[in-house]
Structure formats: structure tokens, C-alpha cells
Design a protein around this motif. Structure first.
Motif, short mmCIF file in Angstrom:
data_model
loop_
_atom_site.label_atom_id
_atom_site.label_comp_id
_atom_site.label_asym_id
_atom_site.label_seq_id
_atom_site.Cartn_x
_atom_site.Cartn_y
_atom_site.Cartn_z
N PRO A 12 0.58 -1.16 -0.09
CA PRO A 12 0.14 0.07 0.06
C PRO A 12 0.89 1.35 -0.19
O PRO A 12 0.32 2.40 -0.45
CB PRO A 12 -0.86 -0.31 1.31
CG PRO A 12 -0.12 -1.29 2.05
CD PRO A 12 0.54 -2.03 1.28
N TRP A 13 2.34 1.22 0.46
CA TRP A 13 2.94 2.52 0.47
C TRP A 13 3.65 2.39 -0.70
O TRP A 13 4.61 1.64 -1.15
CB TRP A 13 3.63 2.50 2.00
CG TRP A 13 2.98 3.04 3.03
CD1 TRP A 13 2.52 1.95 3.92
CD2 TRP A 13 2.83 4.32 3.52
NE1 TRP A 13 1.94 2.78 5.03
CE2 TRP A 13 2.00 4.06 4.63
CE3 TRP A 13 2.92 5.40 3.06
CZ2 TRP A 13 1.45 5.18 5.33
CZ3 TRP A 13 2.69 6.45 3.86
CH2 TRP A 13 1.51 6.33 4.73
N GLN A 64 3.76 7.98 -4.40
CA GLN A 64 3.08 8.82 -4.41
C GLN A 64 2.16 9.03 -2.91
O GLN A 64 1.96 10.23 -2.59
CB GLN A 64 1.70 8.43 -5.27
CG GLN A 64 0.84 9.56 -5.73
CD GLN A 64 1.34 10.75 -6.10
OE1 GLN A 64 2.42 10.84 -6.78
NE2 GLN A 64 0.97 11.76 -5.34
N ARG A 65 2.15 7.89 -2.40
CA ARG A 65 1.69 8.10 -0.85
C ARG A 65 2.43 8.70 0.02
O ARG A 65 2.07 9.62 0.99
CB ARG A 65 1.08 6.48 -0.53
CG ARG A 65 0.05 6.53 0.83
CD ARG A 65 -0.21 5.20 1.17
NE ARG A 65 -1.05 5.33 2.32
CZ ARG A 65 -1.61 4.04 2.91
NH1 ARG A 65 -0.84 3.05 2.62
NH2 ARG A 65 -2.47 4.20 3.88
N VAL A 66 3.73 8.51 -0.06
CA VAL A 66 4.59 9.31 0.74
C VAL A 66 4.77 10.66 0.49
O VAL A 66 4.83 11.65 1.17
CB VAL A 66 6.37 8.73 0.34
CG1 VAL A 66 7.10 9.63 0.93
CG2 VAL A 66 6.29 7.48 0.80
N TYR A 67 4.36 11.04 -0.80
CA TYR A 67 4.06 12.43 -1.20
C TYR A 67 3.00 13.26 -0.83
O TYR A 67 3.10 14.40 -0.39
CB TYR A 67 4.29 12.62 -2.88
CG TYR A 67 5.66 12.34 -3.48
CD1 TYR A 67 6.85 12.69 -2.86
CD2 TYR A 67 5.51 11.61 -4.76
CE1 TYR A 67 8.04 12.13 -3.49
CE2 TYR A 67 6.81 11.10 -5.27
CZ TYR A 67 8.11 11.67 -4.68
OH TYR A 67 9.22 11.40 -5.49
N GLU A 68 2.07 12.39 -0.66
CA GLU A 68 0.72 12.89 0.01
C GLU A 68 1.17 13.22 1.79
O GLU A 68 0.58 14.04 2.11
CB GLU A 68 -0.37 11.80 -0.05
CG GLU A 68 -0.79 11.78 -1.75
CD GLU A 68 -1.65 10.46 -1.83
OE1 GLU A 68 -2.06 10.01 -0.73
OE2 GLU A 68 -2.07 10.56 -2.91
N MET A 69 1.81 12.21 2.23
CA MET A 69 2.14 12.44 3.77
C MET A 69 2.96 13.55 3.92
O MET A 69 2.83 14.40 4.94
CB MET A 69 2.83 11.17 4.09
CG MET A 69 3.36 11.18 5.57
SD MET A 69 1.94 11.09 6.77
CE MET A 69 1.39 9.37 6.48
N VAL A 95 8.15 2.69 2.17
CA VAL A 95 7.92 2.24 0.80
C VAL A 95 8.49 0.77 0.61
O VAL A 95 8.16 0.13 -0.26
CB VAL A 95 8.42 2.92 -0.54
CG1 VAL A 95 7.94 4.32 -0.64
CG2 VAL A 95 10.05 3.18 -0.42
N ASN A 142 7.30 -1.04 2.68
CA ASN A 142 6.07 -1.71 3.24
C ASN A 142 6.33 -2.63 4.41
O ASN A 142 5.70 -3.81 4.43
CB ASN A 142 5.08 -2.48 2.01
CG ASN A 142 4.35 -1.41 1.14
OD1 ASN A 142 3.43 -1.15 1.63
ND2 ASN A 142 5.06 -1.15 0.00
N ARG A 193 -0.42 9.68 12.55
CA ARG A 193 -1.08 9.20 11.14
C ARG A 193 -0.65 7.69 10.96
O ARG A 193 -1.43 6.84 10.74
CB ARG A 193 -1.14 10.41 10.11
CG ARG A 193 -1.72 9.52 8.88
CD ARG A 193 -1.67 10.58 7.75
NE ARG A 193 -1.99 9.73 6.46
CZ ARG A 193 -2.17 10.43 5.25
NH1 ARG A 193 -1.71 11.53 5.17
NH2 ARG A 193 -2.43 9.84 4.06
N GLU A 214 -2.91 4.64 10.46
CA GLU A 214 -2.47 3.46 9.41
C GLU A 214 -2.49 2.25 9.92
O GLU A 214 -2.32 1.21 9.60
CB GLU A 214 -1.32 3.92 8.63
CG GLU A 214 -1.37 5.22 7.81
CD GLU A 214 -2.50 5.47 6.70
OE1 GLU A 214 -2.81 4.32 6.22
OE2 GLU A 214 -2.95 6.42 6.23
#
Length: 234
Positions: free
Chosen positions: A108-109, A112-117, A147, A149, A176, A181
Motif C-alpha cells: 500500500p505504501w 505517491q502516498r509518501v508525497y501525500e504524507m 515504501v 511496506n 497518522r 494507518e
């Protein structure tokens, strides 16, 4: 709740020098543990040992049923350890995006998800590691661990030497990652109240041994005990 991590009678150190003496504790799935103690009590040695960077003299480490103490460090990462050491150890000659994609594993990580965080990293994805501030390097080190995971995130003094505004941002992100999570984590930090507030359990080390283990909120609510253990309650 099932134990994710189980450490039993751990003895470890550097070369022939034994720093940890009979350390035992467990951590449930999705829980966060605040690892506390005065300077030089073995906190970083314990984190390094979980990651496979010290010499283990005895005891066992089990993560999700896998005997980590039998594995070299690179296989521990594959087994579910995400490690952010004090030195951060990002690839400074690579860009932010290359740092994240070079080590990413399915799950899931992703970048892009890191950039959102961490929107700061999104703004600097083409910057080299050498072009980042200390706080941005810490965010990248955390992102690189995510990343992978992992099942368990190890954060060794993630707030050290950072500006207050960055500390607030990182604490929010850590809360978070762990509280929302549900990623299990062990956090070493010199600011106990900040970490106890987002942790489930607390372990205090002294001279390489566990001198206190219990609920984080109970320790946070006992300033006299915290002062006796750490000398930093006030």
C-alpha cells in the motif's frame, strides 16, 4: 491482540562488548512502543540489533513468527523491518524520487502516498539528497522505510536537531502512520511526553536492561516516576 514482535532475553553489543543484558518485551500488531532512557543506556543498540547491525550474543527476536535473529540485515528488511537510523542514511547522490523508487516493495505504501504524507518531498522530488534540509532528509528517510511496506517501523530519534515547525509536522505524520494507518512502530526519542502521547506501550532502559515496562499513558500521567526514570519530567 496477537504479538507481532517478541524479544526474549536479548544480549547484544558491538564485537565482544555486551551492551544489552537480558532484554525482553513484546509488541502487539498495530501498536506503538516508546523506547526511553537516558543517554548511553542501550536504546540505539537495541534498535540496531533489531535491524541486524550489531553482534547478538544470546536471546531471540521473532517478528510475525519469523526468527529475525537468524537473519542478516537485508533479509530482516524483507521480513518486515523498516529502519530509520539516527544517521538517516539516505542516498545523497540520488534524487528524492530515486531514493523512494530504488527500494520500493509491493504494497500500500508507494512514492505517491509518501508525497501525500510529506508534501515538501513532492515539491522537491527532483532534488538530490544533498540539497535537502535536515527535516526534509528525515522525511525522506521515513518515506524510504515506508515504501518497503514494513510490518514494524523503527524510528531512532526522528525529531533530533529539527526546528519546532518540522517537529510538529513529523509528529503529526508519525501519529497518522501509527494511530490511523495501524503500522506498528518502536520510537526512540529524547522528548518523552511527545512520543508517549502517540504510543501504546513504553519501555525504559537503564544500563542495557529493562527497568520499566507498561502502558504509555500511565507513564505520561506519572511525572514523578518519569522524573525518577529519566530525570526529564520537568
Amino acid at each position: 491482540m496477537a504479538d507481532l514482535l517478541n524479544v526474549q532475553d536479548l544480549r547484544a553489543g558491538y564485537g565482544e562488548a555486551v551492551v544489552l543484558n537480558g532484554v525482553s518485551f513484546s509488541l502487539g500488531e498495530g501498536q506503538t512502543l516508546a523506547l526511553l532512557g537516558r543517554n548511553g543506556t542501550g536504546k540505539t543498540t537495541l534498535m540496531d540489533t533489531l535491524a541486524g547491525a550489531t553482534r547478538q550474543h544470546g536471546g531471540s527476536i521473532t517478528l510475525g513468527g519469523v526468527a529475525l535473529h537468524r537473519l542478516p540485515s537485508h533479509q530482516r528488511a524483507a521480513a518486515g523491518i523498516g529502519w530509520v537510523p539516527q544517521e538517516r542514511n539516505i542516498f545523497k547522490s540520488l534524487t528524492v524520487h530515486e531514493n523512494l523508487t530504488a527500494v520500493a516493495r509491493p504494497g500500500p505504501w508507494g512514492p505517491q502516498r509518501v508525497y501525500e504524507m510529506f508534501p515538501r518531498l513532492a515539491e522537491r522530488k527532483t532534488n538530490l539528497g544533498t540539497q535537502l534540509s535536515g527535516g526534509e532528509q528525515q522525511m525522506l528517510a521515513m518515506g524510504r522505510a515506508l515504501v518497503l511496506n514494513p510490518k514494524l517501523l523503527l524510528l531512532d530519534e526522528p525529531l533530533e536537531g529539527l526546528a519546532p515547525i518540522i517537529v510538529t509536522e513529523l509528529l503529526r505524520a508519525i501519529a497518522r502512520i501509527t494511530r490511523e494507518e495501524g503500522l506498528a512502530a518502536i520510537i526512540v526519542e529524547q522528548h518523552p511526553q511527545a512520543i508517549l502521547a502517540i504510543s501504546h506501550q513504553a519501555v525504559v532502559l537503564d544500563r542495557g536492561s529493562v527497568v520499566h515496562s507498561g502502558a504509555a499513558d500511565a507513564l505520561a500521567a506519572s511525572p514523578a516516576l518519569l522524573d525518577r526514570l529519566l530525570g526529564v519530567a520537568r
